[in-house]
Design an enzyme around this catalytic site. Structure first.
Site, PDB file in Angstrom:
ATOM      1  N   ASP A 189      33.092-105.709 -14.080  1.00  0.00           N
ATOM      2  CA  ASP A 189      33.633-106.904 -14.741  1.00  0.00           C
ATOM      3  C   ASP A 189      32.834-108.128 -14.301  1.00  0.00           C
ATOM      4  OD1 ASP A 189      36.759-106.090 -15.699  1.00  0.00           O
ATOM      5  OD2 ASP A 189      35.937-104.958 -14.019  1.00  0.00           O
ATOM      6  N   ASP A 248      40.023-107.041 -15.464  1.00  0.00           N
ATOM      7  CA  ASP A 248      40.621-106.607 -14.194  1.00  0.00           C
ATOM      8  C   ASP A 248      39.508-106.664 -13.163  1.00  0.00           C
ATOM      9  OD1 ASP A 248      39.182-104.488 -15.347  1.00  0.00           O
ATOM     10  OD2 ASP A 248      40.410-102.956 -14.347  1.00  0.00           O
TER      11      ASP A 248
END
Length: 319
Positions: free
Chosen positions: A15, A10
């Protein structure tokens, strides 16, 4: 032989850090990035993944759009820690457009890529687990074809970062987390919230890291500025002082383990599940210390890691 990684994300700031770590490692090949909602809306997470690939000159790696909401629906609260757009609200007018996304749905892509290379692909899940849950329901044989699964999510001491007892990725879709922890029978490694907080890096390292004279470092410094401000404000907040006392790139710990399992120096091999019904504990990862669940498949829950190796991987990500 390089390790083959398929990343489900996500795409928020951590990330991005994890993905850049993988892209910089000569030990692995990234086969694709499957996106889901989480830190922000699906539209943003897809765009963010493309931005990360562009700064790393890796736009040939395919990006697939997946789940846009939890299995049971519900509000999409997002994680304000990474800004509304997931990358620190530092927009790039020249960012790659949605036309670069693959037409194939992320869940179908997971099944296809794993089936094309049975026993060779490791899944690295660093967002809510909705795509993985849908994939195993479509093909229950999927876990048998995976080499391994690495998850950033859950908690081991009932400490919450989004609810009283729940970690963000699991609380965002508790049903998906429950399905994955109970249906995926491949070797499963979990980097839980408390582990990442206990393995933080000094802020001096962060400043050295983002001030390298590279385009990647300049990009990282720009997108982490918002998170840095939030961390500074948390230093005086009860319950948040501990993890705000250093730099924590949560998703990167799961990625480091996926790149090199020797990064893990201590782990608990234990049955795990997820609480779905508790009024205070919904989404909390359950650690079955007394083996009452009688689960044949045990997860490898990381307790300690080689922080020197971690810093090397982080530095290499921005070179």
């Amino acid at each position: 032989m390089k390790k083959l990684l398929l990343i489900d994300a996500d795409c928020g700031v951590d990330d991005a850090q994890a993905i850049m770590m993988a892209l910089a490692s000569p030990r692995v090949e990234v086969l694709g990035i499957t996106c889901c909602y989480g830190n922000t809306l699906l539209e943003n997470t897809c765009r963010n993944a493309l931005r990360v690939l562009r700064i790393c000159n890796k736009l040939q790696i395919p990006v697939f759009a997946g789940a846009s909401a939890p299995i049971l629906g519900g509000p999409l609260l997002g994680a304000s820690f990474h800004g509304k757009d997931g990358l620190g609200d530092a927009p790039d007018p020249s960012a790659p457009g949605q036309e670069l996304l693959q037409k194939e749905h992320a869940v179908n892509a997971i099944l296809r890529i794993v089936n094309e290379r049975p026993g060779q692909v490791s899944l690295v899940a660093i967002g809510p687990l909705t795509n993985l849950a849908l994939a195993v329901k479509m093909d229950p044989t999927l876990p048998k074809k995976l080499r391994s699964l690495f998850i950033m999510g859950g908690n081991t001491e009932s400490r919450g970062n989004i609810t009283i007892c729940g970690e963000f990725n699991f609380v965002t879709d508790p049903e998906a987390a429950y399905i994955v922890l109970n249906d995926y029978t491949c070797p499963t490694y979990i980097a839980a919230w408390e582990f990442t907080c206990s393995s933080l890096l000094p802020w001096d390292f962060y400043h050295e890291w983002v001030n390298q004279d590279t385009e990647k470092a300049k990009f990282m410094k720009k997108i982490t500025a918002h998170s840095l401000q939030v961390s500074e404000s948390h230093k005086e907040t009860p319950g948040k002082r501990e993890w705000a006392s250093g730099f924590v790139s949560c998703d990167s710990y799961a990625m480091a383990a996926a790149i090199d399992e020797n990064f893990i120096t201590e782990a608990s091999v234990i049955g795990v599940s997820v609480e779905l019904n508790g009024s205070l504990t919904r989404g909390m990862m359950v650690m079955d210390w007394t083996d009452k669940l009688k689960k044949e498949h045990k997860a490898i829950v990381i307790k300690k890691c080689d922080l020197g190796k971690f810093q090397e991987l982080m530095m290499a990500a921005l070179k």
